[in-house]
Write a protein that holds these residues in place. Structure first.
Motif, PDB file in Angstrom:
ATOM      1  N   UNK A   1       7.046  -4.386 -11.342  1.00 46.15           N
ATOM      2  CA  UNK A   1       6.708  -3.119 -10.397  1.00 46.15           C
ATOM      3  C   UNK A   1       5.076  -3.511 -10.048  1.00 46.15           C
ATOM      4  N   UNK A   2       5.008  -3.739  -8.803  1.00 45.65           N
ATOM      5  CA  UNK A   2       3.644  -4.033  -8.403  1.00 45.65           C
ATOM      6  C   UNK A   2       2.805  -2.731  -8.044  1.00 45.65           C
ATOM      7  N   UNK A   3       1.453  -2.815  -8.331  1.00 48.75           N
ATOM      8  CA  UNK A   3       0.649  -1.705  -7.974  1.00 48.75           C
ATOM      9  C   UNK A   3      -0.267  -2.365  -6.914  1.00 48.75           C
ATOM     10  N   UNK A   4      -0.387  -1.657  -5.655  1.00 49.35           N
ATOM     11  CA  UNK A   4      -1.207  -2.211  -4.691  1.00 49.35           C
ATOM     12  C   UNK A   4      -2.232  -1.101  -4.193  1.00 49.35           C
ATOM     13  N   UNK A   5      -3.356  -1.766  -3.716  1.00 50.66           N
ATOM     14  CA  UNK A   5      -4.070  -0.804  -2.897  1.00 50.66           C
ATOM     15  C   UNK A   5      -3.577  -0.564  -1.422  1.00 50.66           C
ATOM     16  N   UNK A   6      -4.202   0.836  -1.120  1.00 49.56           N
ATOM     17  CA  UNK A   6      -3.534   1.541   0.138  1.00 49.56           C
ATOM     18  C   UNK A   6      -3.509   0.388   1.220  1.00 49.56           C
ATOM     19  N   UNK A   7      -4.533  -0.177   1.369  1.00 51.34           N
ATOM     20  CA  UNK A   7      -4.751  -0.972   2.569  1.00 51.34           C
ATOM     21  C   UNK A   7      -4.192  -2.209   2.683  1.00 51.34           C
ATOM     22  N   UNK A   8      -3.599  -2.539   1.334  1.00 52.81           N
ATOM     23  CA  UNK A   8      -3.036  -3.840   1.298  1.00 52.81           C
ATOM     24  C   UNK A   8      -1.547  -4.080   1.613  1.00 52.81           C
ATOM     25  N   UNK A   9      -1.207  -3.992   2.774  1.00 54.25           N
ATOM     26  CA  UNK A   9      -0.060  -4.305   3.359  1.00 54.25           C
ATOM     27  C   UNK A   9       0.701  -5.815   3.203  1.00 54.25           C
ATOM     28  N   UNK A  10      -0.563  -6.564   3.554  1.00 53.75           N
ATOM     29  CA  UNK A  10      -0.093  -8.021   3.472  1.00 53.75           C
ATOM     30  C   UNK A  10       0.014  -8.339   2.172  1.00 53.75           C
TER      31      UNK A  10
ATOM     32  N   UNK B   1       8.812 -11.905  -5.245  1.00 57.16           N
ATOM     33  CA  UNK B   1       9.792 -11.460  -6.276  1.00 57.16           C
ATOM     34  C   UNK B   1       9.768 -10.580  -7.190  1.00 57.16           C
ATOM     35  N   UNK B   2       8.654  -9.773  -6.686  1.00 53.53           N
ATOM     36  CA  UNK B   2       8.627  -8.211  -7.291  1.00 53.53           C
ATOM     37  C   UNK B   2       9.739  -7.351  -6.848  1.00 53.53           C
ATOM     38  N   UNK B   3      10.071  -6.318  -7.986  1.00 53.27           N
ATOM     39  CA  UNK B   3      11.237  -5.714  -7.638  1.00 53.27           C
ATOM     40  C   UNK B   3      10.924  -4.467  -6.774  1.00 53.27           C
ATOM     41  N   UNK B   4       9.829  -3.918  -6.808  1.00 52.95           N
ATOM     42  CA  UNK B   4       9.233  -2.591  -6.048  1.00 52.95           C
ATOM     43  C   UNK B   4       7.774  -2.682  -6.325  1.00 52.95           C
ATOM     44  N   UNK B   5       7.390  -1.857  -5.447  1.00 58.07           N
ATOM     45  CA  UNK B   5       5.897  -1.649  -5.638  1.00 58.07           C
ATOM     46  C   UNK B   5       5.437  -0.045  -5.372  1.00 58.07           C
ATOM     47  N   UNK B   6       4.247   0.128  -5.938  1.00 58.25           N
ATOM     48  CA  UNK B   6       3.452   1.522  -5.683  1.00 58.25           C
ATOM     49  C   UNK B   6       2.271   1.372  -5.197  1.00 58.25           C
ATOM     50  N   UNK B   7       1.936   2.272  -4.311  1.00 59.06           N
ATOM     51  CA  UNK B   7       0.561   2.410  -3.652  1.00 59.06           C
ATOM     52  C   UNK B   7      -0.340   3.114  -4.227  1.00 59.06           C
ATOM     53  N   UNK B   8      -1.572   2.657  -4.755  1.00 59.31           N
ATOM     54  CA  UNK B   8      -2.714   3.638  -5.284  1.00 59.31           C
ATOM     55  C   UNK B   8      -3.155   4.638  -4.379  1.00 59.31           C
ATOM     56  N   UNK B   9      -3.700   5.740  -4.517  1.00 61.19           N
ATOM     57  CA  UNK B   9      -3.289   6.364  -5.995  1.00 61.19           C
ATOM     58  C   UNK B   9      -1.781   6.961  -5.996  1.00 61.19           C
TER      59      UNK B   9
END
Ligand code: CA
Length: 161
Positions: free
Chosen positions: A83-92, A101-109
């Motif tokens: 499960x990836x954690x990404x910053x709000x603006x980081x669409x790329x 190959x990440x299974x899912x992601x969550x955007x901070x906060x």
């Protein structure tokens, strides 16, 4: 709900976020391991074999994307749920992470409840995928291949390969 001590490794360099994740998962009876960078994560992965990885993309040194790629290339971690954690603006980053190959992601906060829900969903999917794989996969036209025992049968006779 008890998760039979399922281990989750949190890789995040920001102590506050790491603690938040750790606290919320521990509340749900997961065993939580923590790493503050990719190198430390690799050591813990080797030693403790966690069931799931929560991976921040912005890390000092080895980036989350690079770590993801390394793990997918290694046989022992190729299927480790991530499960990836990404910053709000980081669409790329997000797209790249999913491609790596990440299974899912969550955007901070993110909300801790959503984090826990995502973790559960990923673990459920991983468990049902593992179950499907353990079934004998091929039995057709007199040919049977048992992928769990690596045996091949032609019209009921064991074939030496
Ligand atoms: Ca970070």
């Amino acid at each position: 709900m008890v998760h039979n001590g399922q281990k989750i490794l949190v890789v995040e360099d920001e102590p506050d976020i790491r603690k938040l994740v750790q606290y919320n998962l521990a509340q749900e009876h997961f065993r939580v391991l923590e790493a503050e960078d990719g190198e430390q994560a690799l050591k813990i992965l080797q030693r403790d074999k966690p069931n799931l990885l929560i991976l921040d993309l912005m890390l000092p040194g080895l980036s989350g994307i690079e770590l993801c790629r390394i793990l997918r290339d290694r046989t022992d971690t190729a299927r480790l749920p991530i499960l990836m954690l990404t910053a709000k603006a980081g669409e790329t980053d997000r797209v790249l992470g999913l491609e790596m190959g990440a299974d899912d992601y969550l955007t901070k906060p993110f909300s801790p409840r959503e984090l826990v829900a995502r973790v559960r969903a990923i673990l459920r999917r991983a468990a049902s995928a593992a179950q499907t794989e353990s079934l004998p996969a091929y039995d057709k036209g007199g040919l049977k291949i048992d992928f769990t025992t690596y045996e091949v049968f032609a019209r009921g006779k064991n074939v030496k390969l």
